[in-house]
Scaffold this motif. Structure first.
Motif, PDB file in Angstrom:
ATOM      1  N   GLU A   9     -34.319  74.977  16.210  1.00 50.79           N
ATOM      2  CA  GLU A   9     -33.707  74.370  17.404  1.00 50.79           C
ATOM      3  C   GLU A   9     -33.940  72.862  17.408  1.00 50.79           C
ATOM      4  O   GLU A   9     -33.065  72.095  17.795  1.00 50.79           O
ATOM      5  N   GLU A  10     -35.104  72.448  16.962  1.00 47.14           N
ATOM      6  CA  GLU A  10     -35.429  71.017  16.928  1.00 47.14           C
ATOM      7  C   GLU A  10     -34.520  70.278  15.950  1.00 47.14           C
ATOM      8  O   GLU A  10     -34.083  69.155  16.227  1.00 47.14           O
ATOM      9  N   GLU A  11     -34.248  70.904  14.813  1.00 50.29           N
ATOM     10  CA  GLU A  11     -33.362  70.266  13.835  1.00 50.29           C
ATOM     11  C   GLU A  11     -31.931  70.184  14.378  1.00 50.29           C
ATOM     12  O   GLU A  11     -31.262  69.158  14.200  1.00 50.29           O
ATOM     13  N   ILE A  12     -31.486  71.233  15.038  1.00 53.45           N
ATOM     14  CA  ILE A  12     -30.161  71.203  15.656  1.00 53.45           C
ATOM     15  C   ILE A  12     -30.102  70.089  16.693  1.00 53.45           C
ATOM     16  O   ILE A  12     -29.127  69.334  16.752  1.00 53.45           O
ATOM     17  N   ALA A  13     -31.155  69.963  17.480  1.00 58.53           N
ATOM     18  CA  ALA A  13     -31.222  68.925  18.523  1.00 58.53           C
ATOM     19  C   ALA A  13     -31.273  67.526  17.918  1.00 58.53           C
ATOM     20  O   ALA A  13     -30.958  66.543  18.598  1.00 58.53           O
ATOM     21  N   GLN A  14     -31.636  67.412  16.669  1.00 54.42           N
ATOM     22  CA  GLN A  14     -31.642  66.122  15.977  1.00 54.42           C
ATOM     23  C   GLN A  14     -30.282  65.853  15.322  1.00 54.42           C
ATOM     24  O   GLN A  14     -29.742  64.745  15.422  1.00 54.42           O
ATOM     25  N   VAL A  15     -29.712  66.854  14.677  1.00 56.16           N
ATOM     26  CA  VAL A  15     -28.465  66.688  13.926  1.00 56.16           C
ATOM     27  C   VAL A  15     -27.279  66.411  14.847  1.00 56.16           C
ATOM     28  O   VAL A  15     -26.488  65.497  14.595  1.00 56.16           O
ATOM     29  N   VAL A  16     -27.131  67.208  15.898  1.00 58.50           N
ATOM     30  CA  VAL A  16     -25.928  67.110  16.734  1.00 58.50           C
ATOM     31  C   VAL A  16     -25.748  65.711  17.332  1.00 58.50           C
ATOM     32  O   VAL A  16     -24.683  65.110  17.174  1.00 58.50           O
ATOM     33  N   PRO A  17     -26.747  65.140  18.003  1.00 62.04           N
ATOM     34  CA  PRO A  17     -26.529  63.793  18.554  1.00 62.04           C
ATOM     35  C   PRO A  17     -26.329  62.725  17.475  1.00 62.04           C
ATOM     36  O   PRO A  17     -25.527  61.808  17.650  1.00 62.04           O
ATOM     37  N   GLU A  42     -23.625  65.865  28.610  1.00 56.16           N
ATOM     38  CA  GLU A  42     -23.317  67.276  28.889  1.00 56.16           C
ATOM     39  C   GLU A  42     -22.654  67.934  27.679  1.00 56.16           C
ATOM     40  O   GLU A  42     -22.970  69.081  27.321  1.00 56.16           O
ATOM     41  N   HIS A  43     -21.744  67.213  27.037  1.00 55.90           N
ATOM     42  CA  HIS A  43     -21.052  67.769  25.876  1.00 55.90           C
ATOM     43  C   HIS A  43     -22.023  67.990  24.712  1.00 55.90           C
ATOM     44  O   HIS A  43     -21.918  68.996  24.004  1.00 55.90           O
ATOM     45  N   LEU A  44     -22.947  67.077  24.512  1.00 52.57           N
ATOM     46  CA  LEU A  44     -23.921  67.247  23.433  1.00 52.57           C
ATOM     47  C   LEU A  44     -24.797  68.466  23.673  1.00 52.57           C
ATOM     48  O   LEU A  44     -25.138  69.187  22.726  1.00 52.57           O
ATOM     49  N   GLU A  45     -25.166  68.726  24.919  1.00 53.90           N
ATOM     50  CA  GLU A  45     -25.928  69.945  25.233  1.00 53.90           C
ATOM     51  C   GLU A  45     -25.126  71.182  24.869  1.00 53.90           C
ATOM     52  O   GLU A  45     -25.653  72.141  24.303  1.00 53.90           O
ATOM     53  N   LYS A  46     -23.845  71.165  25.199  1.00 56.45           N
ATOM     54  CA  LYS A  46     -22.965  72.291  24.891  1.00 56.45           C
ATOM     55  C   LYS A  46     -22.842  72.479  23.372  1.00 56.45           C
ATOM     56  O   LYS A  46     -22.874  73.600  22.867  1.00 56.45           O
ATOM     57  N   LEU A  47     -22.715  71.374  22.654  1.00 58.49           N
ATOM     58  CA  LEU A  47     -22.609  71.448  21.205  1.00 58.49           C
ATOM     59  C   LEU A  47     -23.896  71.946  20.559  1.00 58.49           C
ATOM     60  O   LEU A  47     -23.861  72.689  19.574  1.00 58.49           O
ATOM     61  N   GLY A  59     -27.184  83.070  21.062  1.00 56.67           N
ATOM     62  CA  GLY A  59     -26.378  83.456  22.216  1.00 56.67           C
ATOM     63  C   GLY A  59     -26.359  82.414  23.321  1.00 56.67           C
ATOM     64  O   GLY A  59     -25.904  82.687  24.425  1.00 56.67           O
ATOM     65  N   ARG A  60     -26.829  81.207  23.033  1.00 59.40           N
ATOM     66  CA  ARG A  60     -26.881  80.157  24.065  1.00 59.40           C
ATOM     67  C   ARG A  60     -25.508  79.649  24.456  1.00 59.40           C
ATOM     68  O   ARG A  60     -25.304  79.227  25.583  1.00 59.40           O
ATOM     69  N   TYR A  61     -24.563  79.665  23.539  1.00 57.46           N
ATOM     70  CA  TYR A  61     -23.235  79.115  23.821  1.00 57.46           C
ATOM     71  C   TYR A  61     -22.375  80.172  24.489  1.00 57.46           C
ATOM     72  O   TYR A  61     -22.232  81.279  23.980  1.00 57.46           O
ATOM     73  N   LYS A  62     -21.800  79.820  25.617  1.00 56.43           N
ATOM     74  CA  LYS A  62     -20.982  80.753  26.385  1.00 56.43           C
ATOM     75  C   LYS A  62     -19.527  80.307  26.500  1.00 56.43           C
ATOM     76  O   LYS A  62     -18.762  80.914  27.217  1.00 56.43           O
ATOM     77  N   GLY A  63     -19.155  79.246  25.821  1.00 57.16           N
ATOM     78  CA  GLY A  63     -17.816  78.684  25.968  1.00 57.16           C
ATOM     79  C   GLY A  63     -16.802  79.287  25.017  1.00 57.16           C
ATOM     80  O   GLY A  63     -17.086  80.237  24.290  1.00 57.16           O
ATOM     81  N   GLN A  64     -15.615  78.702  25.037  1.00 58.84           N
ATOM     82  CA  GLN A  64     -14.520  79.083  24.148  1.00 58.84           C
ATOM     83  C   GLN A  64     -13.997  77.810  23.479  1.00 58.84           C
ATOM     84  O   GLN A  64     -13.230  77.062  24.095  1.00 58.84           O
TER      85      GLN A  64
END
Length: 117
Positions: A9-17, A42-47, A59-64
């Motif tokens: 999760e930490e790596e994802i939180a680093q890569v996405v932004p 907000e969008h970065l949190e969603k990503l 299962g954290r992402y609930k969007g389409q």
């Protein structure tokens, strides 16, 4: 088979932004994304939730994602997909161990192929 421990999760939180900071400045992609997204934090949190779900089956992402991208289909060209994947590859290579970077690049390629259809 998905190895949910390959990317943390930490790596994802680093890569996405880091990746989207590059996207926002990119001459080709920046105008597309900056016009489409009003609330970047907000969008970065969603990503991050999206990539957590993709890479860790959290299962954290609930969007389409498909309807959101279809709205911008006229601007999302094959060249834009290629550039998106290039920046994703650069960012993951810079920030992740090789096996984790390769796994995220593979998933991004599949997602790009799906969205381009």
């Amino acid at each position: 088979m998905l190895n949910i421990d390959l990317v943390s999760e930490e790596e994802i939180a680093q890569v996405v932004p880091a990746f989207y900071a590059k996207v926002r400045k990119d001459p080709m992609l920046g105008p597309i994304f900056n016009d489409a997204i009003d609330e970047w934090p907000e969008h970065l949190e969603k990503l991050q939730a999206f990539w957590s779900s993709v890479m860790r089956a959290s299962g954290r992402y609930k969007g389409q994602p498909m309807p959101a991208h279809v709205k911008h289909a006229s601007r999302i060209t094959p060249d834009a997909f290629t550039r998106w994947l290039q920046l994703w590859g650069e960012t993951t290579d810079e920030l992740l161990p090789p096996d984790a970077a390769a796994a995220m690049q593979d998933r991004a390629q599949r997602i790009a192929e799906s969205l381009s259809l």
